[in-house]
Design a protein around this motif. Structure first.
Motif, PDB file in Angstrom:
ATOM      1  N   GLY A  81       2.040  68.428 -49.406  1.00 32.42           N
ATOM      2  CA  GLY A  81       2.780  68.193 -50.639  1.00 32.42           C
ATOM      3  C   GLY A  81       4.145  68.854 -50.620  1.00 32.42           C
ATOM      4  O   GLY A  81       4.482  69.625 -49.719  1.00 32.42           O
ATOM      5  N   GLY A  82       4.934  68.523 -51.636  1.00 29.51           N
ATOM      6  CA  GLY A  82       6.237  69.151 -51.788  1.00 29.51           C
ATOM      7  C   GLY A  82       7.284  68.685 -50.811  1.00 29.51           C
ATOM      8  O   GLY A  82       8.265  69.392 -50.557  1.00 29.51           O
ATOM      9  N   THR A  83       7.121  67.479 -50.249  1.00 31.28           N
ATOM     10  CA  THR A  83       8.089  66.983 -49.270  1.00 31.28           C
ATOM     11  C   THR A  83       8.141  65.464 -49.306  1.00 31.28           C
ATOM     12  O   THR A  83       7.152  64.808 -49.643  1.00 31.28           O
ATOM     13  N   ILE A  84       9.303  64.912 -48.950  1.00 32.48           N
ATOM     14  CA  ILE A  84       9.423  63.458 -48.808  1.00 32.48           C
ATOM     15  C   ILE A  84       9.172  63.034 -47.368  1.00 32.48           C
ATOM     16  O   ILE A  84       9.066  61.850 -47.075  1.00 32.48           O
ATOM     17  N   ASP A  85       9.060  64.017 -46.464  1.00 32.01           N
ATOM     18  CA  ASP A  85       8.911  63.771 -45.031  1.00 32.01           C
ATOM     19  C   ASP A  85       7.466  64.044 -44.620  1.00 32.01           C
ATOM     20  O   ASP A  85       7.028  65.194 -44.601  1.00 32.01           O
ATOM     21  N   SER A  86       6.733  62.999 -44.282  1.00 35.34           N
ATOM     22  CA  SER A  86       5.321  63.173 -43.929  1.00 35.34           C
ATOM     23  C   SER A  86       5.132  63.921 -42.617  1.00 35.34           C
ATOM     24  O   SER A  86       4.021  64.348 -42.297  1.00 35.34           O
ATOM     25  N   GLU A  87       6.216  64.094 -41.843  1.00 30.75           N
ATOM     26  CA  GLU A  87       6.136  64.820 -40.581  1.00 30.75           C
ATOM     27  C   GLU A  87       6.796  66.192 -40.662  1.00 30.75           C
ATOM     28  O   GLU A  87       7.045  66.836 -39.635  1.00 30.75           O
ATOM     29  N   ASP A  88       7.063  66.648 -41.868  1.00 33.39           N
ATOM     30  CA  ASP A  88       7.713  67.939 -42.084  1.00 33.39           C
ATOM     31  C   ASP A  88       6.765  69.070 -41.677  1.00 33.39           C
ATOM     32  O   ASP A  88       5.753  69.321 -42.333  1.00 33.39           O
ATOM     33  N   THR A  89       7.077  69.762 -40.590  1.00 32.01           N
ATOM     34  CA  THR A  89       6.192  70.816 -40.079  1.00 32.01           C
ATOM     35  C   THR A  89       6.229  72.075 -40.936  1.00 32.01           C
ATOM     36  O   THR A  89       5.357  72.943 -40.805  1.00 32.01           O
ATOM     37  N   LYS A  90       7.230  72.188 -41.818  1.00 34.45           N
ATOM     38  CA  LYS A  90       7.335  73.360 -42.680  1.00 34.45           C
ATOM     39  C   LYS A  90       6.795  73.096 -44.082  1.00 34.45           C
ATOM     40  O   LYS A  90       6.808  73.986 -44.932  1.00 34.45           O
ATOM     41  N   ALA A  91       6.317  71.897 -44.325  1.00 38.19           N
ATOM     42  CA  ALA A  91       5.820  71.544 -45.655  1.00 38.19           C
ATOM     43  C   ALA A  91       4.514  72.275 -45.961  1.00 38.19           C
ATOM     44  O   ALA A  91       3.725  72.590 -45.064  1.00 38.19           O
ATOM     45  N   GLU A  92       4.302  72.525 -47.228  1.00 37.60           N
ATOM     46  CA  GLU A  92       3.074  73.182 -47.666  1.00 37.60           C
ATOM     47  C   GLU A  92       1.893  72.231 -47.508  1.00 37.60           C
ATOM     48  O   GLU A  92       1.997  71.038 -47.800  1.00 37.60           O
ATOM     49  N   SER A  93       0.772  72.762 -47.048  1.00 35.54           N
ATOM     50  CA  SER A  93      -0.405  71.921 -46.859  1.00 35.54           C
ATOM     51  C   SER A  93      -1.669  72.703 -47.189  1.00 35.54           C
ATOM     52  O   SER A  93      -1.654  73.938 -47.266  1.00 35.54           O
ATOM     53  N   SER A  94      -2.740  71.975 -47.385  1.00 37.27           N
ATOM     54  CA  SER A  94      -4.031  72.595 -47.662  1.00 37.27           C
ATOM     55  C   SER A  94      -5.138  71.743 -47.069  1.00 37.27           C
ATOM     56  O   SER A  94      -5.047  70.512 -47.038  1.00 37.27           O
ATOM     57  N   GLU A  95      -6.191  72.403 -46.620  1.00 36.08           N
ATOM     58  CA  GLU A  95      -7.393  71.686 -46.229  1.00 36.08           C
ATOM     59  C   GLU A  95      -8.168  71.303 -47.486  1.00 36.08           C
ATOM     60  O   GLU A  95      -7.908  71.812 -48.582  1.00 36.08           O
ATOM     61  N   ILE A  96      -9.124  70.403 -47.329  1.00 39.21           N
ATOM     62  CA  ILE A  96      -9.933  69.942 -48.453  1.00 39.21           C
ATOM     63  C   ILE A  96     -11.243  70.725 -48.485  1.00 39.21           C
ATOM     64  O   ILE A  96     -11.944  70.823 -47.475  1.00 39.21           O
ATOM     65  N   ALA A  97     -11.563  71.273 -49.649  1.00 38.82           N
ATOM     66  CA  ALA A  97     -12.815  72.017 -49.800  1.00 38.82           C
ATOM     67  C   ALA A  97     -13.974  71.101 -50.158  1.00 38.82           C
ATOM     68  O   ALA A  97     -15.110  71.319 -49.732  1.00 38.82           O
ATOM     69  N   ASP A  98     -13.687  70.054 -50.936  1.00 37.58           N
ATOM     70  CA  ASP A  98     -14.763  69.169 -51.382  1.00 37.58           C
ATOM     71  C   ASP A  98     -14.173  67.828 -51.794  1.00 37.58           C
ATOM     72  O   ASP A  98     -13.027  67.755 -52.261  1.00 37.58           O
ATOM     73  N   ILE A  99     -14.946  66.759 -51.605  1.00 41.97           N
ATOM     74  CA  ILE A  99     -14.563  65.414 -52.043  1.00 41.97           C
ATOM     75  C   ILE A  99     -15.637  64.928 -53.004  1.00 41.97           C
ATOM     76  O   ILE A  99     -16.809  64.819 -52.630  1.00 41.97           O
ATOM     77  N   LEU A 100     -15.240  64.637 -54.236  1.00 41.51           N
ATOM     78  CA  LEU A 100     -16.180  64.241 -55.281  1.00 41.51           C
ATOM     79  C   LEU A 100     -15.963  62.783 -55.656  1.00 41.51           C
ATOM     80  O   LEU A 100     -14.834  62.294 -55.691  1.00 41.51           O
ATOM     81  N   TYR A 101     -17.078  62.101 -55.956  1.00 39.69           N
ATOM     82  CA  TYR A 101     -17.020  60.705 -56.376  1.00 39.69           C
ATOM     83  C   TYR A 101     -17.765  60.552 -57.700  1.00 39.69           C
ATOM     84  O   TYR A 101     -18.793  61.195 -57.919  1.00 39.69           O
ATOM     85  N   PRO A 102     -17.292  59.675 -58.592  1.00 44.31           N
ATOM     86  CA  PRO A 102     -17.991  59.466 -59.861  1.00 44.31           C
ATOM     87  C   PRO A 102     -19.269  58.661 -59.676  1.00 44.31           C
ATOM     88  O   PRO A 102     -19.457  57.980 -58.662  1.00 44.31           O
ATOM     89  N   ASP A 103     -20.128  58.743 -60.670  1.00 42.80           N
ATOM     90  CA  ASP A 103     -21.356  57.962 -60.685  1.00 42.80           C
ATOM     91  C   ASP A 103     -20.996  56.480 -60.746  1.00 42.80           C
ATOM     92  O   ASP A 103     -20.145  56.071 -61.531  1.00 42.80           O
ATOM     93  N   GLU A 104     -21.648  55.657 -59.935  1.00 47.16           N
ATOM     94  CA  GLU A 104     -21.303  54.240 -59.869  1.00 47.16           C
ATOM     95  C   GLU A 104     -22.318  53.350 -60.581  1.00 47.16           C
ATOM     96  O   GLU A 104     -22.421  52.161 -60.297  1.00 47.16           O
ATOM     97  N   GLN A 105     -23.054  53.877 -61.524  1.00 49.86           N
ATOM     98  CA  GLN A 105     -24.075  53.078 -62.193  1.00 49.86           C
ATOM     99  C   GLN A 105     -23.490  51.877 -62.924  1.00 49.86           C
ATOM    100  O   GLN A 105     -24.125  50.836 -63.040  1.00 49.86           O
ATOM    101  N   SER A 106     -22.259  52.023 -63.421  1.00 47.39           N
ATOM    102  CA  SER A 106     -21.676  50.944 -64.218  1.00 47.39           C
ATOM    103  C   SER A 106     -20.787  50.010 -63.408  1.00 47.39           C
ATOM    104  O   SER A 106     -20.144  49.134 -63.962  1.00 47.39           O
TER     105      SER A 106
END
Length: 279
Positions: A81-106
């Protein structure tokens, strides 16, 4: 000219302070500070963009569920995040701790809520423009203005490679019933969803910065500026990019400029999103 609102005012009259950008290049990330690049590891020390997302809190990103259906290890992804350049090596980044999905009953819901291991500090800046859900604004007082998609998707169907620099395209929202009719036509009456309220859909907008979404824009935010006419402008999230269709002319030739973009409606999951972000 733009159509009048139900109160008789044009959109441009109601949105006098919404900045209109010529062209589609984003020159400063603070124009769209909530747009992030979701990248996957392609070698031990190299990542590449493959989907987009919307940073709604320092630790939270909304994206599309289908971006994460390849059963990769969660540590093979990172958020930049925080950059217009997807290859910016100095851009701030984070790993993902968890991926959540909503209930799909509907029905089918192409939404994913990502919890980050570390916050993206751009969301803690005082000038950070926070994306809101529709229920966060007074719907009876606000009017939809200009709608946009922003992402790093491919520049053409032939290139196959995401763009390095962030672009934004103006879109025009269509009525849900019309969206669903278009969807039925393109799927031969075998829809991916059965409730018209589950998705919003957009077509190419008007103006020099009009455009369409492409491969690599999945999960990227589609948002609209809304205002009450007093000069206050909010950015409202109308969902992550989910899928789209290219219409064909009478000779079966694809009409690139008329692509329809569908977004998964986040408002349906507003309570679920807020509940998870509080935990």
């Amino acid at each position: 000219s733009r159509p009048p609102s139900e109160e008789g005012h044009s959109v441009d009259e109601l949105c006098p302070n919404v900045r209109i950008h010529e062209g589609v290049n984003v020159s400063n990330i603070m124009e769209v500070p909530f747009v992030v690049s979701i990248q996957r590891r392609i070698s031990p020390n190299l990542f590449a963009h493959f989907c987009g997302g919307a940073l709604i809190r320092p630790h939270w990103v909304i994206s599309a569920k289908h971006c994460f259906q390849q059963q990769r290890s969660i540590d093979s992804y990172r958020i930049v995040g925080g950059t217009i350049d997807s290859e910016d090596t100095k851009a701030e980044s984070s790993e993902i701790a968890d991926i959540l999905y909503p209930d799909e009953q509907s029905g089918s819901h192409d939404i994913a809520l990502l919890r980050l291991k570390s916050p993206l500090t751009i969301a803690q800046r005082e000038d950070f423009q926070q994306l809101k859900l529709a229920s966060d604004v007074a719907a009876n007082k606000y009017h939809s203005c200009h709608c946009f998609a922003a992402g790093w998707g491919v520049d053409s169907l032939d290139s196959g490679q995401p763009m390095r620099y962030l672009k934004r395209a103006r879109l025009s929202m269509k009525f849900p019933k019309k969206c669903y009719e278009e969807h039925l036509y393109h799927t031969g009456n075998f829809p991916l969803y059965e409730d018209p309220s589950l998705y919003h859909c957009f077509e190419r907008g008007e103006g020099e910065d009009r455009g369409v979404t492409m491969e690599g824009d999945s999960g990227s935010p589609v948002y609209c500026h809304v205002t009450d006419g007093t000069g206050r402008v909010d950015a409202v999230l109308y969902g992550p990019v989910s899928f789209g269709y290219y219409p064909e002319d009478a000779n079966g030739v694809t009409i690139m400029a008329d692509k329809m973009t569908y977004t998964s409606n986040p408002q349906i999951h507003a309570d679920w999103i807020r509940k998870n972000m509080k935990q």
